[in-house]
Design a protein around this motif. Sequence first.
Motif, PDB file in Angstrom:
ATOM      1  N   THR A 103      45.287  36.792  -0.923  1.00  8.96           N
ATOM      2  CA  THR A 103      45.482  37.840   0.076  1.00  8.96           C
ATOM      3  C   THR A 103      44.241  37.980   0.938  1.00  8.96           C
ATOM      4  OG1 THR A 103      44.606  39.572  -1.353  1.00  8.96           O
ATOM      5  CG2 THR A 103      46.964  39.102  -1.527  1.00  8.96           C
ATOM      6  N   THR A 104      44.410  38.714   2.033  1.00 16.81           N
ATOM      7  CA  THR A 104      43.255  38.971   2.915  1.00 16.81           C
ATOM      8  C   THR A 104      42.162  39.702   2.154  1.00 16.81           C
ATOM      9  OG1 THR A 104      44.673  39.058   4.874  1.00 16.81           O
ATOM     10  CG2 THR A 104      42.510  40.138   5.009  1.00 16.81           C
ATOM     11  N   GLY A 105      42.546  40.675   1.318  1.00 18.32           N
ATOM     12  CA  GLY A 105      41.557  41.432   0.544  1.00 18.32           C
ATOM     13  C   GLY A 105      40.775  40.546  -0.399  1.00 18.32           C
ATOM     14  N   GLU A 106      41.458  39.575  -1.034  1.00 15.19           N
ATOM     15  CA  GLU A 106      40.765  38.679  -1.953  1.00 15.19           C
ATOM     16  C   GLU A 106      39.786  37.775  -1.217  1.00 15.19           C
ATOM     17  OE1 GLU A 106      44.202  38.176  -5.424  1.00 15.19           O
ATOM     18  OE2 GLU A 106      44.178  36.829  -3.673  1.00 15.19           O
TER      19      GLU A 106
ATOM     20  N   THR B 121      32.546  42.289   6.305  1.00 15.74           N
ATOM     21  CA  THR B 121      34.006  42.471   6.384  1.00 15.74           C
ATOM     22  C   THR B 121      34.510  42.349   7.817  1.00 15.74           C
ATOM     23  OG1 THR B 121      33.982  43.913   4.438  1.00 15.74           O
ATOM     24  CG2 THR B 121      35.897  44.070   5.904  1.00 15.74           C
TER      25      THR B 121
ATOM     26  N   TRP C 172      36.902  39.293   9.083  1.00  9.39           N
ATOM     27  CA  TRP C 172      38.284  39.770   9.150  1.00  9.39           C
ATOM     28  C   TRP C 172      39.186  38.825   9.950  1.00  9.39           C
ATOM     29  CZ3 TRP C 172      40.908  43.601   6.801  1.00  9.39           C
ATOM     30  CH2 TRP C 172      42.150  43.963   7.324  1.00  9.39           C
TER      31      TRP C 172
END
Length: 782
Positions: A699-702, A764, A768
């Motif tokens: 995922t993007t968060g990971e 971040t 992103w």
Amino acid sequence: MKTLIRNFSHTFRRFFTASVLNIVGLAIAFASFFVIMTQVDYDYNFNKGYKDYEKIFRVEVHVNDEYGWQVWLARPFCELVQSTSPHITSLSILTSYSSSFDYEVNGKLFNEKTLTGFGNFMETFQPEMINGTADALKQPGNILIPQTMAIRFFGTTDVVGQTIFQGKRADNNPVTVGGVYKDFPENSQIRNTIFKALAPNENKDNWSNWNYHCYIRIDNPEEAGNIEKATVQKLMEFFPDLMDENNVDCPIHLTPLTDVHFSTIGDKSASSRTTVYLLICVSFLIVIIATINFMNFSLAETPMRIRSINTQKVLGATTRSLRGSLIAESALISFISFLLSLVLLLALRDSGMQDLVASDLSFGSHPYLLTATFVLSLAMGLLAGLYPSWYVTSFPPALVLKGSFGLTPKGRKLRTGLVCIQFFVSFALIIAIGIMYTQSRYIRTTDYGYDKDAIVVGNMTDETRSQTDAVIAEVSRISGVEGASVSQFVLSSADSYMNWGRGADDKHLLFDVLPVDYRYLKLMGIRITEGRDFKPGDGDVYIFNEAARAKYQWLAVDQPATTNDYPVIGFCENVKYTSFRNDNNAQPMAFFIYGKDHQGWGGKNFINVRVSAGTDKVEVVRALQKAMEKFSPGHDFNFRFIDQVLDEAYRNELRFTKQILLFSLLAIVISIIGVFGLTMFESEYRRKEIGIRKIFGSTTGEILGMFNRRYLYILIGCFIFAAPFGWWIGAHWLEGFAEKTPIRAWIFLASFLLVSLITMLTVTIQSWRNANENPANSIKTE
């Protein structure tokens, strides 16, 4: 040159963001270096503006353990020092502080600082005379004035023989200008004031009045130790038990004039050499971390420039010429940054930046420092370009096809090490500023024992001193004013005040004395703990603090303080009347009202005005100024709040705190610029990896966590090493205070969270876009 400009232009357009960050970061660093080093120059060269300054010494004495080392001497003591050695070529005995007096010149009134002494007391300092001679001070009624003052008074320096009047012309107190001297440098012990001789016989043989400073000039500085010993031998003829009463090997000390600025004897707020060294370190560290950013960007650009470099090699360019071109390009960027730093300094000149340092920030005042900053900028540009230029030209063509140095273990370790230095500096400075902030807040918010927030203080003039009751009645009629009182000193404004010794043997008293009027304690909100407050008609009476009663337990209400001394009418709670460099809860002091035994002693230097809560203090100050002008037209009474008094009392500490605060923020900004650049290039390098991870379900968060995790480990490691260093800086700064707040654990936690949060946000935000990109695009571009 054309090739250099073409390459620079191409690189600037292709790596626009990196290039702008490079230039801005370096410009901020060079501007910071110039500002900090002006303060270093001010302190390091303090008192070096006098002729043969290395031959001038200040005399200090250790009377006993209770008094400690002091610079206040009796006149016969000073003259005794002069008689001990033929190597002493001149002696200067001058009052311990300069006073402000009004002078009328051609109908205009000026308020000027005046320093007094005996005879030609400037002989030791040897001012450069523009007109007249310094020996004019030996003639009664003569004065010396500085060059700028002569121009301000008369419009010219050719003013020897001109008459001005101390006070107003009607007071008939004329003085004659006997000479005009060239202004001393700003960083000088003796300021540019009016010099005036005291009466020749004043305190001639008086050993009880210790109110003078003594400076001597020696023909050979190496004789200072012998003069100290000879003075002790001479003194023992008068005081046989001198050495037995002292716990020091030699109770006389000659301090070189260049060391006086850093001596806390007689001035606990003196500058610190350690502070100067810290400022030097900070200035170079800021330049170094900006240069590290520069080098990091250059290394990160390596993979994108290898193809161009190898193409030029194929076309016949030599490795040496390519490296020279890259180094020159780096130097050009640094030079542009230097020019931008000058623009920044000029743009911020009137923004309050001058308050950060004691010296003048104009370029004309520091030509050598400006040149040094320019040389430093070129040196940093060359250093930042040396390694990247060598490395980018050393790759074999195969590496261009196989990968990039940016992702090799060696390349990543180098960049990581450079970033660690930046984080180390940021953590250390933030921890130090946190410690300084808590102490500054403690000084502001602690209970002073009096209502400091309700008090406005102003200066008195000769006219207002002569009609105190009328002045107090006039200001008390102002709306919002609850009352007024006069005093000789302002509470909390200094480390020491007038000090009296009374009695002998087991009934000996040593205490600070603050002369006031009968209204003072009630006005200030100082509580009486035993006995009574002052009342109208009191004179030559004491009210001691509780610290005095604890130390001198024989003190009692309605009894003389000691044998043949004045009566004690009460005791009051301890108040923080001196600075926090002293332990106010352990210092004996007494409020005192001058009576018939002290006629002509004054004691009315300041007016203290109590303002009711909720009143517009700024408007009250305007009204006070107008009311006082009724008695003394044309004067600025300099009304100020106690907070302003505290700012002046802690001027050096607050200035250093502001310096560290500003440059801590700059260090963080420059470090974050470095992090921004590294994550920008690293995310570009790893686009294919990111795409593959997303295809396999990340995922993007990971993915963002993957980028942030690396920096978190770096931050933790840097913090562990930086915390002790930041603690040392703060702890050293706190050593100047007797009353201080403990170093709190939250300061360290807050510094870690602050830098970490800013870093994580930067990483971040920068990562992103690539983390959210369609993996098909990133794989395709590869």
